[in-house]
Design a protein around this motif. Structure first.
Motif, mmCIF file in Angstrom:
data_model
loop_
_atom_site.group_PDB
_atom_site.id
_atom_site.type_symbol
_atom_site.label_atom_id
_atom_site.label_comp_id
_atom_site.label_asym_id
_atom_site.label_seq_id
_atom_site.Cartn_x
_atom_site.Cartn_y
_atom_site.Cartn_z
ATOM 1 N N GLY A 108 -0.325 -0.085 -6.942
ATOM 2 C CA GLY A 108 0.490 -0.301 -5.755
ATOM 3 C C GLY A 108 1.573 -1.344 -5.891
ATOM 4 N N PHE A 109 2.315 -1.311 -6.981
ATOM 5 C CA PHE A 109 3.443 -2.235 -7.119
ATOM 6 C C PHE A 109 4.614 -1.523 -7.774
ATOM 7 N N MET A 110 5.798 -2.074 -7.560
ATOM 8 C CA MET A 110 6.965 -1.633 -8.304
ATOM 9 C C MET A 110 7.886 -2.825 -8.530
ATOM 10 N N VAL A 111 8.739 -2.709 -9.558
ATOM 11 C CA VAL A 111 9.678 -3.771 -9.907
ATOM 12 C C VAL A 111 11.076 -3.324 -9.519
ATOM 13 N N ILE A 112 11.760 -4.197 -8.769
ATOM 14 C CA ILE A 112 13.107 -3.882 -8.284
ATOM 15 C C ILE A 112 14.040 -5.036 -8.602
ATOM 16 N N THR A 113 15.333 -4.813 -8.403
ATOM 17 C CA THR A 113 16.302 -5.908 -8.538
ATOM 18 C C THR A 113 16.273 -6.752 -7.264
ATOM 19 N N GLN A 114 16.759 -7.969 -7.367
ATOM 20 C CA GLN A 114 16.776 -8.842 -6.187
ATOM 21 C C GLN A 114 17.667 -8.273 -5.084
ATOM 22 N N GLY A 115 18.717 -7.552 -5.473
ATOM 23 C CA GLY A 115 19.615 -6.974 -4.486
ATOM 24 C C GLY A 115 18.983 -5.885 -3.638
ATOM 25 N N LEU A 121 1.416 -3.850 -18.129
ATOM 26 C CA LEU A 121 2.131 -3.026 -19.113
ATOM 27 C C LEU A 121 2.238 -1.626 -18.526
ATOM 28 N N VAL A 122 3.464 -1.115 -18.384
ATOM 29 C CA VAL A 122 3.691 0.162 -17.711
ATOM 30 C C VAL A 122 4.561 1.063 -18.578
ATOM 31 N N GLY A 123 4.182 2.327 -18.714
ATOM 32 C CA GLY A 123 5.016 3.308 -19.391
ATOM 33 C C GLY A 123 6.002 3.923 -18.413
ATOM 34 N N SER A 124 7.235 4.152 -18.855
ATOM 35 C CA SER A 124 8.240 4.751 -17.969
ATOM 36 C C SER A 124 7.918 6.219 -17.723
ATOM 37 N N PHE A 136 14.328 4.268 -4.003
ATOM 38 C CA PHE A 136 14.815 3.018 -4.600
ATOM 39 C C PHE A 136 14.952 3.044 -6.125
ATOM 40 N N SER A 137 14.512 4.083 -6.797
ATOM 41 C CA SER A 137 14.623 4.172 -8.262
ATOM 42 C C SER A 137 14.266 2.833 -8.924
ATOM 43 N N PRO A 138 13.036 2.388 -8.789
ATOM 44 C CA PRO A 138 12.663 1.074 -9.327
ATOM 45 C C PRO A 138 12.701 1.016 -10.847
ATOM 46 N N ILE A 139 12.695 -0.193 -11.369
ATOM 47 C CA ILE A 139 12.627 -0.380 -12.824
ATOM 48 C C ILE A 139 11.362 0.277 -13.353
ATOM 49 N N CYS A 140 10.249 0.067 -12.669
ATOM 50 C CA CYS A 140 8.992 0.721 -13.014
ATOM 51 C C CYS A 140 8.098 0.695 -11.782
ATOM 52 N N ILE A 141 7.081 1.535 -11.773
ATOM 53 C CA ILE A 141 6.168 1.617 -10.637
ATOM 54 C C ILE A 141 4.786 2.006 -11.137
ATOM 55 N N ASP A 142 3.761 1.456 -10.490
ATOM 56 C CA ASP A 142 2.377 1.825 -10.791
ATOM 57 C C ASP A 142 1.735 2.276 -9.496
ATOM 58 N N ASP A 143 1.550 3.586 -9.332
ATOM 59 C CA ASP A 143 1.032 4.112 -8.073
ATOM 60 C C ASP A 143 -0.482 4.006 -7.985
ATOM 61 N N GLN A 144 -1.109 3.442 -9.015
ATOM 62 C CA GLN A 144 -2.535 3.156 -8.933
ATOM 63 C C GLN A 144 -2.772 1.746 -8.393
ATOM 64 N N VAL A 158 0.832 -1.211 0.000
ATOM 65 C CA VAL A 158 0.000 0.000 0.000
ATOM 66 C C VAL A 158 0.865 1.258 0.000
ATOM 67 N N SER A 159 2.147 1.107 0.377
ATOM 68 C CA SER A 159 3.048 2.264 0.371
ATOM 69 C C SER A 159 3.465 2.677 -1.031
ATOM 70 N N PHE A 160 3.033 1.920 -2.019
ATOM 71 C CA PHE A 160 3.352 2.275 -3.399
ATOM 72 C C PHE A 160 2.147 2.885 -4.107
ATOM 73 N N ILE A 161 1.147 3.341 -3.317
ATOM 74 C CA ILE A 161 -0.057 3.934 -3.881
ATOM 75 C C ILE A 161 -0.090 5.430 -3.552
ATOM 76 N N GLY A 162 -0.460 6.212 -4.523
ATOM 77 C CA GLY A 162 -0.639 7.647 -4.324
ATOM 78 C C GLY A 162 0.645 8.379 -3.975
ATOM 79 N N GLU A 163 0.543 9.337 -3.065
ATOM 80 C CA GLU A 163 1.686 10.182 -2.726
ATOM 81 C C GLU A 163 2.813 9.387 -2.082
ATOM 82 N N ALA A 164 2.458 8.311 -1.348
ATOM 83 C CA ALA A 164 3.489 7.501 -0.696
ATOM 84 C C ALA A 164 4.440 6.890 -1.720
#
Length: 832
Positions: free
Chosen positions: A370-377, A430-433, A360-368, A346-352
């Motif tokens: 509530g997910f983001m893609v990161i590296t395993q590290g 499918l996410v636009g950068s 974390f500068s994720p690969i991509c994020i969808d704030d609607q 839920v911390s990936f939704i809206g202003e949060a």
């Protein structure tokens, strides 16, 4: 002053005077590990520096070959040794250190003279002793010091070799000037780093600087991440306001996909900064993720261009990255990353989400959603960060595949095509950068090579990359090539055009990666190889371009006989060569039908009238529904000059020899006086107007007496005075009527009486449209259903290298405009 100092000054003067590639702006050249892996590789790098550098430039180096990998392996081995506490591991460590020392010593001894070899071996011995101490004493404290040795050795060796063979040089450890905040963010203290670099550089010496390594504000050694030497190079370029950075690697550019696994990948010759940055972020194997950051400063007026080139083939054109117009913005590429995590919270939704993105500068994020893609590290750090906020998170292994190009996320057609190409992979999202330069698909399974190839094919198959082959390296061919660079820069229709072939009657220069249009003529002189027509057709069959255009500026009938095979291959032809268009009726019709059936375009505006738009006018009238009834005019620039100039004040033979001396006639003037050239031109225009006839259907008056027709050229010229009586009589009779003589072509079509066509010397009143031309001008008169009472007239220079080359460029633009709108056949089940 010492002899060495005098030699240094002499060298500086020599470089300034002789280095043709020297520029005022500083250039940075970075050599990767593979480019410095062996003595042979290092010697190649040395030649590149000799050819491309001046003394105020900077060379940045990676560690030689796999040296950094070996240093990492030593560190890992020590960690295992500590954990297992075995003597065997200790022996293994000693052996590994010895092997590393031996590799470095071998590079030194093979490349340097005896004196420098001795000095560098002593310094290497001290480094190995220090390395052993670090590995066996305080390994954690000196982890980065261990890893830095590879770059230090590489810079030291190259600098010594430059001093021996090329120019004065000094090696600089980048830890002596480059200061960053920490290894995670790598924010550079620009003012301090620039000032310290100025202190380290020495006037009159080429600086060789270590890549990959730096220090923090406490003076502790830091690295910029694996493959960080590219990043070092661009940081250094920004510190010195360099005009250009060249990354010399083991590949000759950046491709539309990883060429190691996508055989159809195409080199991207020019990439906008933003697109290249996105490619690096999303896993392109050539670009380090942060490489472009120091070069992109929207507030600065200074712009540094980045090139990627191959040190293994320095002459091949690589990839340029910088600020470009629309041409470079049409490219699409596909890249992928495996071993990623989809983090849901839920911390990936809206202003949060803004805070999470900044952290974390994720690969991509969808704030609607509530997910983001990161590296395993990043998993542990993200978990800890959310735990401090008392927020739950779930992780799921994923991969991504992305299509990358200028503002592609804003293009609905690109998104739709990308989505269709992924149907079988069933992407999760499918996410636009954020920058809109990529559309990213999140995959539930690792991206397979098969999927990568499928998506690449679907995303790039409609790109119109056009190859250009110029046949004919004579006077007009050279002028055509001289005009080409400016045309490519200013004509939008030519944005995807690449010069790939140059042909003379005996030699050819073919380069699938493109021939530098600014050096085309000189490159042809230096590199062209003998070829035959079979080899040419073989290459045309296998060329890698979406479309191929051959511009035929030869006078060769043999070359024109290749048209049928070219058309069968889908090759387009622009011909100044008259042979094909004036060949036998059966052959001509076969060429037209073959071209039509294979969607090949055949333009030949310069076969008649040089650059005058006579062919265009006839095409336009026919396509608009008009019907042509008469074509006439003066079609020969040579005969135009002769009869506009001939006034009886001098003999005709004297005028003819004068025209020959000026290059107005053919080397054998009988080619002009025979009328055969005018006869062929009239045939070409009549066929263009929609009439079927052969050369024999056109009566042709030969102005050369039969007694002079079979002589050698020299014999004819010696007896040219035998022409004088005929032309003097013809002129005298015309003058008595207040008229003039002109060599005129006439074609007429009468629905009742049929076709009549002839080329001949006519007596014309002085008021006739054909009577008063500027010498060398052509004039064409068209009568048609629409132009009955007042015929359409086109007049202007009908010969000359400039107008003919311009006419060829006109055809080139027209054909490229047509190809830009060419669509692949739509295949819908049940219809096609």
């Amino acid at each position: 002053m010492s002899s060495n100092e005098i030699a240094d000054i002499d060298f500086i003067a020599e470089v300034a005077a002789e280095n043709k590639l020297a520029k005022h702006a500083i250039q940075v050249h970075k050599f990767g590990g593979s480019s410095l892996a062996t003595p042979k590789c290092i010697k190649r790098a040395l030649e590149i520096i000799r050819e491309n550098c001046q003394l105020n430039d900077i060379v940045v180096v990676s560690a030689n070959g796999k040296t950094t990998d070996r240093l990492f392996a030593l560190y890992s081995l020590v960690e295992r040794t500590i954990a297992e506490d075995t003597i065997q591991k200790s022996d293994e460590l000693t052996q590994a250190i010895d092997e590393l020392a031996k590799e470095q010593a071998q590079l030194i001894t093979e490349l340097l003279n005896a004196n420098n070899t001795k000095q560098l071996l002593l310094r290497l011995h001290k480094d190995i002793e220090q390395l052993t101490t670090w590995l066996t004493a305080d390994i954690v404290q000196h982890h980065n010091d261990v890893l830095a040795l590879g770059e230090v050795w590489s810079a030291r060796l190259l600098s010594a070799l430059l001093n021996e063979q090329v120019c004065p040089s000094n090696s600089i450890d980048s830890r002596d000037f480059l200061v960053i905040d920490n290894e995670q963010s790598c924010v550079v203290d620009t003012a301090l780093s620039a000032a310290q670099l100025r202190q380290r550089r020495q006037f009159g010496k080429l600086a060789v600087i270590t890549g990959y390594i730096s220090k923090d504000s406490r003076g502790k050694s830091c690295t910029l991440g694996r493959n960080g030497s590219d990043y070092s190079a661009t940081i250094i370029a920004s510190l010195v306001a360099a005009g250009n950075v060249t990354l010399w690697t083991d590949v000759d550019g950046i491709y539309s996909a990883d060429p190691r696994v996508v055989p159809s990948a195409r080199k991207l010759h020019r990439l906008p900064n933003g697109v290249a940055k996105e490619l690096g972020r999303l896993g392109n194997p050539v670009l380090h993720a942060k490489t472009l950051l120091p070069l992109i400063n929207p507030l600065s007026e200074h712009h540094t261009h980045l090139h990627v080139a191959s040190s293994f083939d320095a002459q091949v054109i690589g990839t340029e990255i910088g600020k470009f117009g629309q041409i470079a913005k049409q490219e699409l590429s596909v890249t992928y990353l495996n071993d990623l995590l989809l983090a849901q919270s839920v911390s990936f939704i809206g202003e949060a989400a803004t805070r999470a993105k900044a952290e974390f500068s994720p690969i991509c994020i969808d704030d609607q959603k509530g997910f983001m893609v990161i590296t395993q590290g990043q998993q542990k750090a993200l978990s800890d960060w959310l735990a401090s906020h008392d927020v739950e998170i779930t992780f799921k292994p994923v991969a991504i595949i992305a299509t990358v190009g200028h503002r592609v996320a804003e293009r609905g057609d690109i998104r739709a095509r990308f989505k269709r190409s992924l149907k079988a992979a069933k992407p999760l999202n499918l996410v636009g950068s954020d920058n809109n330069h990529s559309v990213i698909a999140i995959l539930p399974e690792p991206c397979s090579i098969e999927l990568l190839n499928t998506v690449h094919h679907e995303m790039t198959k409609d790109a119109r990359h056009i190859g250009l082959v110029v046949a004919g390296m004579g006077n007009i061919g050279e002028r055509f090539l001289e005009l080409l660079p400016a045309q490519l820069n200013k004509v939008y229709a030519l944005e995807n055009l690449h010069l790939v072939g140059l042909l003379s009657s005996k030699k050819a220069l073919i380069n699938n990666d493109g021939i530098d249009v600014n050096q085309a003529t000189s490159l042809f002189a230096q590199e062209a190889q003998s070829y035959d027509h079979e080899q040419l057709i073989s290459w045309l069959t296998q060329n890698p371009y979406d479309e191929l255009i051959v511009v035929d500026i030869t006078p060769s009938e043999d070359f024109s006989l290749l048209y049928e095979q070219m058309f069968a291959l889908g090759v387009h032809v622009i011909g100044a060569n008259k042979w094909a268009a004036s060949s036998s009726t059966a052959h001509y019709n076969n060429l037209v039908n073959t071209a039509d059936s294979h969607n090949s375009l055949w333009l030949g505006n310069t076969t008649v009238g040089a650059g005058l738009p006579i062919n265009y006018a006839i095409d336009d009238l026919r396509q608009s529904g008009d019907s042509i009834s008469e074509l006439s005019g003066i079609f020969s620039g040579t005969l135009s000059w002769l009869f506009e100039t001939y006034d009886g004040s001098s003999k005709f033979s004297e005028l003819l020899l004068n025209a020959l001396a000026q290059g107005i006639t053919e080397p054998d003037p009988r080619e002009d006086l025979s009328g055969r050239d005018v006869q062929r031109k009239l045939l070409i225009l009549a066929r263009k107007a929609g009439f079927e006839l052969a050369l024999d259907d056109i009566d042709c008056q030969n102005l050369v007496p039969e007694a002079l027709q079979a002589l050698s050229t020299s014999e004819f010229l010696a007896r040219a005075n035998e022409l004088d009586e005929y032309f003097a009589t013809a002129l005298s009779e015309a003058n008595r009527k207040g008229a003039c003589i002109r060599y005129v072509a006439r074609f007429q079509h009468n629905p009742e009486t049929g076709i009549s066509a002839k080329v001949s010397l006519e007596v014309l009143p002085q008021s006739d449209a054909f009577a008063n031309l500027t010498p060398c001008d052509n004039i064409f008169q068209i009568s048609s259903h629409w132009y009955q009472d007042n015929p359409l007239i086109i007049r202007g220079p009908g010969a000359g290298r400039d107008v003919t080359a311009g006419g060829l460029h006109s055809d080139l633009v027209k054909i490229c405009q047509q190809l830009a709108h060419k669509q692949s056949q739509v295949k819908i089940k049940g219809i096609n």
